[in-house]
Design a protein around this motif. Structure first.
Motif, mmCIF file in Angstrom:
data_model
loop_
_atom_site.group_PDB
_atom_site.id
_atom_site.type_symbol
_atom_site.label_atom_id
_atom_site.label_comp_id
_atom_site.label_asym_id
_atom_site.label_seq_id
_atom_site.Cartn_x
_atom_site.Cartn_y
_atom_site.Cartn_z
ATOM 1 N N GLN A 87 0.847 -1.178 0.000
ATOM 2 C CA GLN A 87 0.000 0.000 0.000
ATOM 3 C C GLN A 87 0.885 1.231 0.000
ATOM 4 O O GLN A 87 1.913 1.281 0.687
ATOM 5 N N TRP A 147 -11.164 -2.742 -0.077
ATOM 6 C CA TRP A 147 -10.753 -1.566 0.686
ATOM 7 C C TRP A 147 -11.603 -1.491 1.952
ATOM 8 O O TRP A 147 -12.836 -1.573 1.888
ATOM 9 N N TYR A 148 -10.914 -1.313 3.093
ATOM 10 C CA TYR A 148 -11.567 -1.126 4.383
ATOM 11 C C TYR A 148 -11.110 0.205 4.974
ATOM 12 O O TYR A 148 -10.007 0.671 4.723
ATOM 13 N N ARG A 149 -11.961 0.757 5.836
ATOM 14 C CA ARG A 149 -11.552 1.897 6.639
ATOM 15 C C ARG A 149 -11.719 1.524 8.111
ATOM 16 O O ARG A 149 -12.709 0.890 8.490
ATOM 17 N N GLN A 150 -10.763 1.955 8.894
ATOM 18 C CA GLN A 150 -10.792 1.717 10.328
ATOM 19 C C GLN A 150 -10.637 3.053 11.036
ATOM 20 O O GLN A 150 -9.579 3.680 10.976
ATOM 21 N N LEU A 155 -15.450 -0.888 2.459
ATOM 22 C CA LEU A 155 -15.845 0.212 1.578
ATOM 23 C C LEU A 155 -16.160 -0.295 0.164
ATOM 24 O O LEU A 155 -17.208 0.018 -0.392
ATOM 25 N N LEU A 188 -16.139 8.541 -1.411
ATOM 26 C CA LEU A 188 -15.008 7.839 -1.981
ATOM 27 C C LEU A 188 -15.423 7.001 -3.184
ATOM 28 O O LEU A 188 -16.596 6.644 -3.319
ATOM 29 N N LEU A 217 -8.076 3.671 -4.419
ATOM 30 C CA LEU A 217 -9.138 4.364 -3.684
ATOM 31 C C LEU A 217 -8.976 5.858 -3.913
ATOM 32 O O LEU A 217 -7.883 6.392 -3.731
ATOM 33 N N ASP A 251 -13.270 11.755 6.454
ATOM 34 C CA ASP A 251 -12.537 10.738 5.701
ATOM 35 C C ASP A 251 -11.249 10.307 6.409
ATOM 36 O O ASP A 251 -10.590 9.351 5.998
ATOM 37 N N TYR A 301 -6.694 3.212 6.387
ATOM 38 C CA TYR A 301 -7.260 2.510 5.239
ATOM 39 C C TYR A 301 -6.451 1.252 4.968
ATOM 40 O O TYR A 301 -5.236 1.297 4.784
ATOM 41 N N CYS A 327 -6.077 -2.254 2.647
ATOM 42 C CA CYS A 327 -6.380 -3.010 1.443
ATOM 43 C C CYS A 327 -6.169 -4.489 1.767
ATOM 44 O O CYS A 327 -5.267 -4.844 2.545
ATOM 45 N N GLY A 334 -1.471 -0.889 5.382
ATOM 46 C CA GLY A 334 -2.365 0.223 5.686
ATOM 47 C C GLY A 334 -1.798 1.589 5.361
ATOM 48 O O GLY A 334 -0.579 1.773 5.226
#
Lengths: 117, 113
Positions: free
Chosen positions: B6, B35-38, B47, B64, B76, B85, B89, B91, B107
């Motif tokens: 990433q 894709w995740y967001r934490q 996401l 996004l 992303l 935002d 993030y 992957c 991340g």
């Protein structure tokens, strides 16, 4: 929709002792997979253990084992002989297939585990 | 062996600026990509996911978007960042077959000021 609950936001355990982290989930699916991931301070997500729902035998990986109760929709993680390096956030995750190719992962909110010297 | 990268690792951006985060996978072909967001101290929120080039599924409508221009590349993006935002993030990739595990990248920490 599937949900994953981890009722213990934080836990601590003495080094060399045993600790159990709880996880429950809600689904109407019959075939699915369950996982435990750990996220140490580096924030790298690391797979700890994986369980197929169609298997009755509980998965084991060295010091890590699970107690999978399908009827109760419970999937707890037991860590034996805890080590300082086990300090991390632990996430329980549920996965089912989507459209035969995709995967729907749902993560719980996490349990912060501290191993004390 | 497979590896996932990433870029960048850390990013600080002003509100209203564009965003582009990149994720690449090596050592495999036709992976499923995610894709995740934490948010700070929270769990992971999915996401977007992709099962092939040009195929994107959005799980949560928001500011996004995602694209997959190549088999092992997942991007992303945002045209105008919001304060909300900000986050970490992640992957992830999986072989895509039934029951396969997701493997995560290191991340990107995004701070929107």
């Amino acid at each position: 929709a599937q949900t994953v609950t981890q009722s213990q936001p934080e836990m601590s355990v003495q080094e060399a002792e045993t600790v159990t982290l709880s996880c429950t989930y809600d689904t109407s699916e019959n075939n699915y997979y369950l996982f435990w991931y750990k996220q140490p301070p580096s924030r790298q997500m690391i797979l700890v253990i994986r369980q197929e729902a169609y298997k009755q035998q509980n998965a084991t990986e060295n010091r890590f084992s699970v107690n999978f109760q399908k009827a109760a929709k419970s999937f707890s993680l037991k860590i034996s002989d805890s080590q300082l390096g086990d300090t991390a956030m632990y996430f329980c995750a549920f996965m089912k297939m989507v459209d035969n190719y995709g995967q729907n992962f749902v993560f719980g909110p996490g349990t912060r585990l501290s191993v004390l010297p | 062996s497979q590896t996932i990268h990433q870029w960048p690792a850390t990013l600080v951006q002003p509100v209203g600026s564009p965003l582009s985060l990149e994720c690449t996978v090596e050592g495999t072909s036709n992976p499923n990509l995610y894709w995740y967001r934490q948010a700070a101290g929270r769990g992971l929120q999915l996401l977007f996911y992709s099962v092939g080039i040009g195929q994107i599924s959005s799980e949560v409508p928001q500011n996004l978007s995602a694209s997959r221009p190549q088999d092992r590349q997942f991007i992303l993006s945002s045209k105008k960042l919001l304060l909300s935002d900000s986050g970490f993030y992640l992957c992830a990739w999986s072989p895509g077959a039934r029951g396969d595990t997701q493997y995560f990248g290191p991340g990107t920490r995004l701070t929107v000021l």
